[in-house]
Motif scaffolding. Sequence first.
Motif, PDB file in Angstrom:
ATOM      1  N   SER A  69       0.810  -1.215   0.000  1.00  0.00           N
ATOM      2  CA  SER A  69       0.000   0.000   0.000  1.00  0.00           C
ATOM      3  C   SER A  69       0.847   1.271   0.000  1.00  0.00           C
ATOM      4  CB  SER A  69      -0.915   0.017   1.236  1.00  0.00           C
ATOM      5  OG  SER A  69      -0.159  -0.045   2.424  1.00  0.00           O
ATOM      6  N   GLY A  70       2.130   1.153   0.118  1.00  0.00           N
ATOM      7  CA  GLY A  70       3.016   2.309   0.135  1.00  0.00           C
ATOM      8  C   GLY A  70       4.190   2.099  -0.792  1.00  0.00           C
ATOM      9  N   PRO A  71       5.112   3.058  -0.837  1.00  0.00           N
ATOM     10  CA  PRO A  71       6.260   2.930  -1.731  1.00  0.00           C
ATOM     11  C   PRO A  71       7.217   1.828  -1.299  1.00  0.00           C
ATOM     12  CG  PRO A  71       6.478   4.870  -0.336  1.00  0.00           C
ATOM     13  CD  PRO A  71       5.106   4.330  -0.107  1.00  0.00           C
ATOM     14  N   LEU A  72       7.789   1.148  -2.276  1.00  0.00           N
ATOM     15  CA  LEU A  72       8.840   0.170  -2.026  1.00  0.00           C
ATOM     16  C   LEU A  72      10.164   0.916  -1.876  1.00  0.00           C
ATOM     17  CD1 LEU A  72       7.855  -2.460  -4.743  1.00  0.00           C
ATOM     18  CD2 LEU A  72       7.428  -2.624  -2.297  1.00  0.00           C
ATOM     19  N   PRO A  73      11.218   0.241  -1.401  1.00  0.00           N
ATOM     20  CA  PRO A  73      12.516   0.910  -1.288  1.00  0.00           C
ATOM     21  C   PRO A  73      12.945   1.526  -2.622  1.00  0.00           C
ATOM     22  CG  PRO A  73      12.569  -1.183  -0.148  1.00  0.00           C
ATOM     23  CD  PRO A  73      11.248  -1.129  -0.863  1.00  0.00           C
ATOM     24  N   GLY A  74      13.328   2.801  -2.592  1.00  0.00           N
ATOM     25  CA  GLY A  74      13.761   3.489  -3.802  1.00  0.00           C
ATOM     26  C   GLY A  74      12.647   4.182  -4.558  1.00  0.00           C
ATOM     27  N   GLU A  75      11.408   4.028  -4.121  1.00  0.00           N
ATOM     28  CA  GLU A  75      10.281   4.670  -4.788  1.00  0.00           C
ATOM     29  C   GLU A  75       9.832   5.917  -4.033  1.00  0.00           C
ATOM     30  OE1 GLU A  75       7.812   1.075  -6.980  1.00  0.00           O
ATOM     31  OE2 GLU A  75       7.222   1.674  -4.956  1.00  0.00           O
ATOM     32  N   ILE A  76       9.109   6.802  -4.748  1.00  0.00           N
ATOM     33  CA  ILE A  76       8.471   7.932  -4.100  1.00  0.00           C
ATOM     34  C   ILE A  76       6.981   7.897  -4.410  1.00  0.00           C
ATOM     35  CG2 ILE A  76      10.516   9.404  -4.148  1.00  0.00           C
ATOM     36  CD1 ILE A  76       9.118  10.923  -6.477  1.00  0.00           C
ATOM     37  N   ASP A  77       6.198   8.406  -3.483  1.00  0.00           N
ATOM     38  CA  ASP A  77       4.752   8.481  -3.623  1.00  0.00           C
ATOM     39  C   ASP A  77       4.401   9.842  -4.210  1.00  0.00           C
ATOM     40  OD1 ASP A  77       2.011   8.595  -3.376  1.00  0.00           O
ATOM     41  OD2 ASP A  77       1.951   7.816  -1.333  1.00  0.00           O
ATOM     42  N   LEU A  78       3.769   9.829  -5.379  1.00  0.00           N
ATOM     43  CA  LEU A  78       3.399  11.074  -6.045  1.00  0.00           C
ATOM     44  C   LEU A  78       1.886  11.256  -6.065  1.00  0.00           C
ATOM     45  CD1 LEU A  78       6.014  10.996  -8.928  1.00  0.00           C
ATOM     46  CD2 LEU A  78       5.982  12.545  -6.978  1.00  0.00           C
ATOM     47  N   GLY A  79       1.240  10.831  -4.995  1.00  0.00           N
ATOM     48  CA  GLY A  79      -0.196  11.047  -4.880  1.00  0.00           C
ATOM     49  C   GLY A  79      -1.020  10.010  -5.614  1.00  0.00           C
ATOM     50  N   GLY A  80      -0.925   8.774  -5.190  1.00  0.00           N
ATOM     51  CA  GLY A  80      -1.719   7.718  -5.804  1.00  0.00           C
ATOM     52  C   GLY A  80      -0.970   6.875  -6.811  1.00  0.00           C
ATOM     53  N   PHE A  81       0.262   7.246  -7.139  1.00  0.00           N
ATOM     54  CA  PHE A  81       1.102   6.394  -7.978  1.00  0.00           C
ATOM     55  C   PHE A  81       2.551   6.572  -7.527  1.00  0.00           C
ATOM     56  CE2 PHE A  81       1.023  10.443 -10.154  1.00  0.00           C
ATOM     57  CZ  PHE A  81       2.289  10.597 -10.687  1.00  0.00           C
ATOM     58  N   PHE A  82       3.383   5.618  -7.927  1.00  0.00           N
ATOM     59  CA  PHE A  82       4.763   5.563  -7.433  1.00  0.00           C
ATOM     60  C   PHE A  82       5.747   5.510  -8.593  1.00  0.00           C
ATOM     61  CE2 PHE A  82       1.860   3.405  -4.541  1.00  0.00           C
ATOM     62  CZ  PHE A  82       2.077   4.079  -3.358  1.00  0.00           C
ATOM     63  N   LEU A  83       6.907   6.125  -8.376  1.00  0.00           N
ATOM     64  CA  LEU A  83       7.994   6.104  -9.353  1.00  0.00           C
ATOM     65  C   LEU A  83       9.309   5.816  -8.645  1.00  0.00           C
ATOM     66  CD1 LEU A  83       7.387   9.219 -11.668  1.00  0.00           C
ATOM     67  CD2 LEU A  83       7.196   6.822 -12.336  1.00  0.00           C
ATOM     68  N   ASP A 175      -8.282   4.221 -13.615  1.00  0.00           N
ATOM     69  CA  ASP A 175      -9.420   5.146 -13.558  1.00  0.00           C
ATOM     70  C   ASP A 175      -9.008   6.607 -13.584  1.00  0.00           C
ATOM     71  OD1 ASP A 175      -8.218   5.117 -11.116  1.00  0.00           O
ATOM     72  OD2 ASP A 175     -10.075   5.102  -9.942  1.00  0.00           O
ATOM     73  N   ARG A 176      -7.740   6.905 -13.855  1.00  0.00           N
ATOM     74  CA  ARG A 176      -7.309   8.297 -13.906  1.00  0.00           C
ATOM     75  C   ARG A 176      -6.152   8.448 -14.888  1.00  0.00           C
ATOM     76  NH1 ARG A 176      -5.734   5.723  -9.439  1.00  0.00           N
ATOM     77  NH2 ARG A 176      -3.627   5.953  -8.599  1.00  0.00           N
ATOM     78  N   MET A 177      -6.051   9.664 -15.409  1.00  0.00           N
ATOM     79  CA  MET A 177      -5.008   9.993 -16.379  1.00  0.00           C
ATOM     80  C   MET A 177      -3.993  10.912 -15.707  1.00  0.00           C
ATOM     81  SD  MET A 177      -4.135   9.495 -19.626  1.00  0.00           S
ATOM     82  CE  MET A 177      -5.655   9.161 -20.527  1.00  0.00           C
ATOM     83  N   VAL A 178      -2.753  10.462 -15.680  1.00  0.00           N
ATOM     84  CA  VAL A 178      -1.673  11.276 -15.129  1.00  0.00           C
ATOM     85  C   VAL A 178      -1.013  12.026 -16.280  1.00  0.00           C
ATOM     86  CG1 VAL A 178       0.549  11.231 -13.965  1.00  0.00           C
ATOM     87  CG2 VAL A 178      -1.275   9.724 -13.195  1.00  0.00           C
ATOM     88  N   VAL A 179      -0.940  13.346 -16.152  1.00  0.00           N
ATOM     89  CA  VAL A 179      -0.337  14.195 -17.182  1.00  0.00           C
ATOM     90  C   VAL A 179       0.962  14.761 -16.625  1.00  0.00           C
ATOM     91  CG1 VAL A 179      -0.664  16.175 -18.702  1.00  0.00           C
ATOM     92  CG2 VAL A 179      -2.639  14.777 -18.031  1.00  0.00           C
ATOM     93  N   LEU A 180       2.084  14.440 -17.261  1.00  0.00           N
ATOM     94  CA  LEU A 180       3.416  14.841 -16.801  1.00  0.00           C
ATOM     95  C   LEU A 180       4.100  15.663 -17.877  1.00  0.00           C
ATOM     96  CD1 LEU A 180       4.425  11.291 -15.555  1.00  0.00           C
ATOM     97  CD2 LEU A 180       3.741  13.171 -14.081  1.00  0.00           C
TER      98      LEU A 180
END
Length: 206
Positions: A69-83, A175-180
């Motif tokens: 339910s949260g970020p794995l090691p090395g990831e960041i939470d960007l509000g509902g998705f992770f990178l 269910d959502r479109m992320v625009v970067l």
Amino acid sequence: MSKRLLAAACCCLCLAACSSQANVRVPANRDPCSPAAQEEMEAPASGLPEGASSEAEGAFSEESIAAVSGPLPGEIDLGGFFLSLPEDWVAEGDTIYEGNVQDGRRILEIAAVDPIAGEGDLFASYDQVYAGAERVDEGTFGGFPAKAYFLQEEVTAGGMTGFENQIVYCISLDDRMVVLTFYPARGIGIATQREELEQVLDSIRV
């Protein structure tokens, strides 16, 4: 007389040794006091089915990652998705910088996270918004459908006119479109910068 006593004592010792293993199962046709039976009873049970490995195959399986339910090691939470970001990239709010927030270069910005309503072409409205794009690419990032719109804007600074490039990535996350919006550094080739960024985008997950 002493030979009979010695034989009786040996027999008693044998019976006592066999009785101490009374609770251990051995094959019916195997002498429980035989050396082979003793080796089977002394060998520790592995508790694993035949052919199974006692070592974990990896830190995370696809099922376990989906349950996190949260970020794995090395990831960041960007509000509902992770990178997963390179070590020298940092996030502050909706913006990702190279180096540090104060004087680092702006690399990526979350322009919008839009709900997806209805069916049909997921990117139809974005095709209209970015109709002036120099180029449009389609593909996937992290298994999610995506489009990239290559924009070029004429800018004037210090009495000189030049062009500023941007690439807008739209990634459909269920269910959502992320625009970067990606801001390549000026004065150097975009291709390598784009390749590095798209490796990061391919780590995206929900």
